[in-house]
Write a protein that holds these residues in place. Structure first.
Motif, PDB file in Angstrom:
ATOM      1  N   TYR A 253       0.846  -1.187   0.000  1.00  0.00           N
ATOM      2  CA  TYR A 253       0.000   0.000   0.000  1.00  0.00           C
ATOM      3  C   TYR A 253       0.886   1.243   0.000  1.00  0.00           C
ATOM      4  CZ  TYR A 253      -4.094  -2.808   1.356  1.00  0.00           C
ATOM      5  OH  TYR A 253      -5.115  -3.718   1.401  1.00  0.00           O
ATOM      6  N   ARG A 254       0.307   2.391  -0.418  1.00  0.00           N
ATOM      7  CA  ARG A 254       1.038   3.653  -0.395  1.00  0.00           C
ATOM      8  C   ARG A 254       1.103   4.198   1.027  1.00  0.00           C
ATOM      9  NH1 ARG A 254      -1.962   7.010  -4.269  1.00  0.00           N
ATOM     10  NH2 ARG A 254      -2.242   5.351  -5.774  1.00  0.00           N
ATOM     11  N   ILE A 255       2.265   4.680   1.414  1.00  0.00           N
ATOM     12  CA  ILE A 255       2.420   5.278   2.745  1.00  0.00           C
ATOM     13  C   ILE A 255       2.701   6.767   2.553  1.00  0.00           C
ATOM     14  CG2 ILE A 255       3.727   5.246   4.911  1.00  0.00           C
ATOM     15  CD1 ILE A 255       4.545   2.362   4.211  1.00  0.00           C
ATOM     16  N   TYR A 256       1.816   7.584   3.102  1.00  0.00           N
ATOM     17  CA  TYR A 256       1.946   9.037   2.979  1.00  0.00           C
ATOM     18  C   TYR A 256       2.871   9.578   4.072  1.00  0.00           C
ATOM     19  CZ  TYR A 256      -1.714   8.850  -0.497  1.00  0.00           C
ATOM     20  OH  TYR A 256      -2.420   8.576  -1.632  1.00  0.00           O
ATOM     21  N   PRO A 257       3.410  10.785   3.864  1.00  0.00           N
ATOM     22  CA  PRO A 257       4.334  11.374   4.854  1.00  0.00           C
ATOM     23  C   PRO A 257       3.691  11.479   6.246  1.00  0.00           C
ATOM     24  CG  PRO A 257       4.354  12.660   2.843  1.00  0.00           C
ATOM     25  CD  PRO A 257       3.265  11.651   2.699  1.00  0.00           C
ATOM     26  N   GLY A 258       4.467  11.141   7.259  1.00  0.00           N
ATOM     27  CA  GLY A 258       3.987  11.210   8.631  1.00  0.00           C
ATOM     28  C   GLY A 258       3.344   9.906   9.090  1.00  0.00           C
ATOM     29  N   HIS A 259       3.305   8.909   8.251  1.00  0.00           N
ATOM     30  CA  HIS A 259       2.693   7.625   8.610  1.00  0.00           C
ATOM     31  C   HIS A 259       3.715   6.507   8.451  1.00  0.00           C
ATOM     32  CE1 HIS A 259      -1.463   9.158   8.684  1.00  0.00           C
ATOM     33  NE2 HIS A 259      -1.007  10.006   7.767  1.00  0.00           N
ATOM     34  N   GLY A 260       3.447   5.393   9.073  1.00  0.00           N
ATOM     35  CA  GLY A 260       4.259   4.192   8.862  1.00  0.00           C
ATOM     36  C   GLY A 260       5.417   4.067   9.828  1.00  0.00           C
ATOM     37  N   GLN A 261       6.085   2.925   9.738  1.00  0.00           N
ATOM     38  CA  GLN A 261       7.227   2.598  10.593  1.00  0.00           C
ATOM     39  C   GLN A 261       8.353   2.061   9.737  1.00  0.00           C
ATOM     40  OE1 GLN A 261       5.965  -0.437  13.279  1.00  0.00           O
ATOM     41  NE2 GLN A 261       5.902   0.939  15.026  1.00  0.00           N
ATOM     42  N   LYS A 262       9.580   2.469  10.032  1.00  0.00           N
ATOM     43  CA  LYS A 262      10.736   1.927   9.337  1.00  0.00           C
ATOM     44  C   LYS A 262      11.371   0.880  10.226  1.00  0.00           C
ATOM     45  CE  LYS A 262      12.515   5.105   5.965  1.00  0.00           C
ATOM     46  NZ  LYS A 262      13.432   6.160   5.637  1.00  0.00           N
ATOM     47  N   PHE A 263      11.835  -0.189   9.578  1.00  0.00           N
ATOM     48  CA  PHE A 263      12.537  -1.241  10.304  1.00  0.00           C
ATOM     49  C   PHE A 263      13.813  -1.537   9.537  1.00  0.00           C
ATOM     50  CE2 PHE A 263      13.458  -5.836  10.516  1.00  0.00           C
ATOM     51  CZ  PHE A 263      13.809  -5.918  11.860  1.00  0.00           C
ATOM     52  N   VAL A 264      14.940  -1.481  10.265  1.00  0.00           N
ATOM     53  CA  VAL A 264      16.218  -1.777   9.635  1.00  0.00           C
ATOM     54  C   VAL A 264      16.720  -3.088  10.212  1.00  0.00           C
ATOM     55  CG1 VAL A 264      18.556  -0.951   9.177  1.00  0.00           C
ATOM     56  CG2 VAL A 264      16.696   0.685   9.434  1.00  0.00           C
TER      57      VAL A 264
END
Length: 159
Positions: free
Chosen positions: A13-24
């Protein structure tokens, strides 16, 4: 105005700015998830193809956007002529090319000739004497196995 969007590595899905989580990960591979649900399912190693609400499942099951032109068309079976026993392909083509009236006339002539030949054959043939089949006398019928009748069957060979 163009908004830069990222794509969820699990659901697509598309993730807009200010949303979501990054995992490294330890191997420095960056995954970006739309929400905690996608993050959790990724870490549980549940394949996105098995979940109906993900884009991966929709792609595997051919749902959603499908171009009409890219669908395969069923190929139409082509007509093919082969020679028949007693008639070559050239003969068949000639017969097809004839006019229907001529064809009907020729068939009628052929039938008449056949009927005439059959009638001549009947008159020339001698009256056939029916043959009687003499059966060879084999004696009384015996049951299979050659025994004296209703004895018990012994399959194992023991007596």
């Amino acid at each position: 105005m163009v908004i830069k969007t990222d794509q969820c590595s699990y659901t697509e899905y598309r993730i807009y700015p200010g949303h979501g989580q990054k995992f490294v990960a330890k191997d420095a591979k960056v995954s970006f998830f739309i929400n905690a649900k996608a993050d959790s399912l990724f870490h549980q190693r549940i394949k996105p193809v098995k979940l109906r609400w993900t884009q991966a499942w929709r792609r595997m099951n051919k749902k959603g956007k499908v171009d009409e032109g890219s669908k395969k068309k069923a190929r139409k079976a082509q007509k093919f002529q082969k020679a028949i026993v007693g008639m070559s392909l050239d003969d068949i083509k000639k017969k097809k090319a004839q006019r229907p009236e001529l064809r009907a006339q020729r068939e009628k002539e052929a039938k008449e000739a056949k009927a005439k030949a059959a009638s001549q054959k009947k008159t020339a043939a001698k009256p056939a004497v029916p043959k009687t089949k003499a059966k060879a006398d084999k004696g009384p019928k015996m049951p299979k196995g050659g025994g004296a009748g209703g004895g018990a069957k012994n399959f194992k060979g023991k007596k």
